[in-house]
Write a protein that holds these residues in place. Structure first.
Motif, short mmCIF file in Angstrom:
data_model
loop_
_atom_site.label_atom_id
_atom_site.label_comp_id
_atom_site.label_asym_id
_atom_site.label_seq_id
_atom_site.Cartn_x
_atom_site.Cartn_y
_atom_site.Cartn_z
N PRO A 276 0.82 -1.22 0.00
CA PRO A 276 0.00 0.00 0.00
C PRO A 276 0.86 1.27 0.00
O PRO A 276 1.04 1.93 1.02
N LEU A 277 1.39 1.60 -1.16
CA LEU A 277 2.29 2.75 -1.27
C LEU A 277 1.52 4.05 -1.38
O LEU A 277 0.47 4.12 -2.03
N THR A 278 2.09 5.10 -0.80
CA THR A 278 1.54 6.43 -0.99
C THR A 278 1.77 6.89 -2.43
O THR A 278 2.71 6.47 -3.09
N ASP A 279 0.89 7.76 -2.91
CA ASP A 279 1.15 8.44 -4.18
C ASP A 279 1.46 9.91 -3.93
O ASP A 279 1.45 10.71 -4.87
N ASP A 280 1.72 10.26 -2.67
CA ASP A 280 2.05 11.64 -2.30
C ASP A 280 3.52 11.88 -2.56
O ASP A 280 4.39 11.25 -1.95
N PRO A 281 3.87 12.79 -3.48
CA PRO A 281 5.30 13.02 -3.77
C PRO A 281 6.06 13.53 -2.56
O PRO A 281 7.27 13.28 -2.45
N ALA A 282 5.39 14.22 -1.63
CA ALA A 282 6.07 14.74 -0.45
C ALA A 282 6.54 13.62 0.48
O ALA A 282 7.38 13.85 1.36
N ARG A 283 6.01 12.42 0.29
CA ARG A 283 6.41 11.27 1.11
C ARG A 283 7.09 10.20 0.26
O ARG A 283 7.13 9.04 0.61
N THR A 284 7.61 10.62 -0.88
CA THR A 284 8.33 9.74 -1.79
C THR A 284 9.74 10.28 -1.97
O THR A 284 9.92 11.46 -2.26
N VAL A 285 10.74 9.42 -1.80
CA VAL A 285 12.15 9.80 -1.92
C VAL A 285 12.78 8.99 -3.04
O VAL A 285 12.63 7.77 -3.09
N VAL A 286 13.48 9.67 -3.94
CA VAL A 286 14.32 8.99 -4.91
C VAL A 286 15.76 9.31 -4.53
O VAL A 286 16.11 10.46 -4.27
N ALA A 287 16.60 8.26 -4.43
CA ALA A 287 17.94 8.42 -3.90
C ALA A 287 18.96 7.74 -4.79
O ALA A 287 18.68 6.71 -5.40
#
Length: 400
Positions: A276-287
Motif C-alpha cells: 500500500p504505497l503512498t502516491d504523495d510526492p512529499a512522502r516519496t524519496v528517490v535516492a
C-alpha cells in the motif's frame, strides 16, 4: 508521465568518464610515520605489535593539532617486493602516481606510507603490490574491516578515525522487528522490494538506485529495520532497481527521460500492486549516488508530481563532459521553483565533483529551494561514507 519539455531533454554523446581535473591541493603526506620503525634485522616483534593493533596505525599529529592525526599504512614485503602503493579513496594525485608509493625501510620487510588527516576522516583504500611480476591488488592482512566491492570481487579494506560518524545503524540488532525483502524481475531487471515489519494503511516509499549493491551486498534492510524501530523514520517501503552493469548504468543514469518514465510509470505502479504505497510526492524519496545522485535530482525535476524528495550523494553534476557541462544545474537555474526538496552531500576529497556541487547548491538557493540542504563530509566517493549519509538523509526527509 508527461513527455519532458525540450529544456529537460539532455544532450547526447557525452564521454563516459568524469572530467580530467588535476587535484587542486597536494595529498597531505607526512615523512614520519605514526609508529617507531624497526632497525634492520629481525622485525617479528614489530609485526606482532602491528597485528595486535591493526592497520592503519594512528598516532598524534606531528604539528600538534588536537583535531588531526597521523595515519600510517603498512605492508610486509618479501625479498622480491619492488613497489607497494596505497590508494585511499580520492587521496591520490593523478599527476603524481608515485606520491602514493610506500617507502621501504632498508634491510627490513617493512613498507610504509603516512597521511595527516582530520580526526573525522574515514575511507576505503586499495593496496597494489609488485613482487616482480607487475602490480596486483592485495588484501590488507592486518585489517579485518572491509566493505563489499561495488562490482563484485574481493572486499575493500577501510579505516575510520575516532570522530568519524558511527555506522552502527547498519548492523542487525537483536530484538528488532525485521521487515522482508524479496527479489523480483521488472522489465527484465532485478528489483528488490522491502516491506516494513509494521503494517500501515499507506506507506512512504524510497526508490534507491543501484539496488544490487545496496541490498544483497550492504544489507539496506537492516538499516531500515533499525531506523523504524527507533522511531526515526516511519514504516516505509523501499524499491531498489539494479543498475545491471556499467555500460547500462552510463546509458540510463545520465538524465534520461525514458529511465525516469520507467521509475515513475512502471516501477512504482508495479510496487503499489504489492504494497500500500503512498502516491504523495512529499512522502516519496528517490535516492542515488554518483551518476545515481545526478539521476535522482533529474527525476525530481522531470517528475515532481511523483518524486518530491531527492536524496543525492556525491552526484555527478559535472555531467556531461564538454560544452554542455553541468547541464542539469543550468536547467534548475532556468526553471521556476518546483515542489521538491533536495538533500545533497559530498565528500571533501571529491575534488572533481565539488566545484559543480557548490555551484548547484548556490543555484538552488538562488531559485528559492530554502528547505533543501547541503553538506560536506570528510571522505571521498565512497560507499563507506554514503551508508551513514543515506541514513541521515532519510531521517531528514521522512523523519517524524
Amino acid at each position: 508521465m508527461p513527455v519532458p519539455e525540450p529544456a529537460l531533454t539532455p544532450p547526447e554523446g557525452a564521454p563516459h568518464h568524469p572530467p580530467r581535473v588535476p587535484r587542486p591541493d597536494p595529498v597531505p603526506r607526512l615523512t614520519e610515520p605514526a609508529c617507531a620503525l624497526p632497525a634492520p634485522g629481525d622485525t617479528e616483534a614489530f609485526w606482532t605489535d602491528v597485528r595486535r593493533r591493526g592497520t592503519p596505525l594512528v598516532g598524534p599529529d606531528p604539528l600538534g593539532a588536537d583535531d588531526h592525526l597521523a595515519v600510517t599504512f603498512l605492508w610486509r614485503g618479501t625479498p622480491g617486493t619492488r613497489a607497494v602503493r596505497v590508494l585511499p579513496n580520492k587521496l591520490g594525485d593523478p599527476r603524481d602516481p608515485d606520491g602514493n608509493r610506500m617507502a621501504h625501510v632498508p634491510g627490513t620487510d617493512v613498507w610504509h606510507w603516512t597521511l595527516r588527516l582530520r580526526h573525522d576522516w574515514r575511507g576505503t583504500y586499495d593496496l597494489t603490490v609488485d613482487d616482480g611480476e607487475g602490480p596486483s591488488r592485495r588484501a590488507d592482512p592486518f585489517n579485518s574491516r572491509a566493505v563489499p566491492h561495488r562490482w563484485g570481487g574481493k572486499p575493500v579494506p577501510y579505516a575510520e578515525l575516532p570522530a568519524a560518524p558511527a555506522a552502527t545503524d547498519w548492523q542487525p540488532r537483536s530484538g528488532v522487528a525485521r521487515g522482508s525483502v524479496i527479489e523480483h524481475r521488472v522489465a527484465g531487471r532485478r528489483v528488490w522490494l522491502y516491506e516494513p515489519p509494521v503494517p500501515a494503511a499507506e506507506l512512504p516509499v524510497l526508490v534507491l538506485l543501484d539496488g544490487e549493491h545496496w541490498q544483497p551486498r550492504l544489507g539496506l534492510n537492516h538499516l531500515l529495520d533499525n531506523l523504524i524501530a527507533d522511531g526515526r523514520i516511519p514504516p516505509l517501503a523501499a524499491v531498489l532497481p539494479e543498475a545491471v552493469d556499467e555500460p547500462t548504468r552510463w546509458a540510463e543514469l545520465s538524465c534520461r527521460p525514458a529511465y525516469v518514465a520507467f521509475l515513475a510509470d512502471e516501477l512504482l505502479p508495479w510496487a503499489a500492486g504489492r504494497l500500500p504505497l503512498t502516491d504523495d510526492p512529499a512522502r516519496t524519496v528517490v535516492a542515488g549516488q554518483s551518476l545515481g545522485g545526478l539521476t535522482a535530482a533529474y527525476a525530481a525535476v522531470a517528475a515532481p508530481h511523483r518524486f518530491g524528495n531527492a536524496l543525492v550523494q556525491s552526484g555527478s553534476f559535472w555531467w556531461p563532459v564538454g560544452p554542455d557541462a553541468e547541464w542539469l544545474t543550468g536547467v534548475i537555474g532556468e526553471t521556476p521553483r518546483l515542489p521538491v526538496r533536495f538533500r545533497l552531500s559530498f565528500g571533501e576529497q571529491e575534488w572533481v565533483s565539488l566545484p559543480a556541487a557548490r555551484r548547484l547548491r548556490d543555484t538552488l538557493a538562488a531559485v528559492g529551494y530554502h528547505d533543501s540542504s547541503y553538506r560536506e563530509f570528510n571522505g571521498g566517493h565512497d560507499y563507506l561514507c554514503w551508508r551513514t549519509e543515506l541514513a541521515d538523509g532519510l531521517v531528514e526527509l521522512l523523519g517524524r
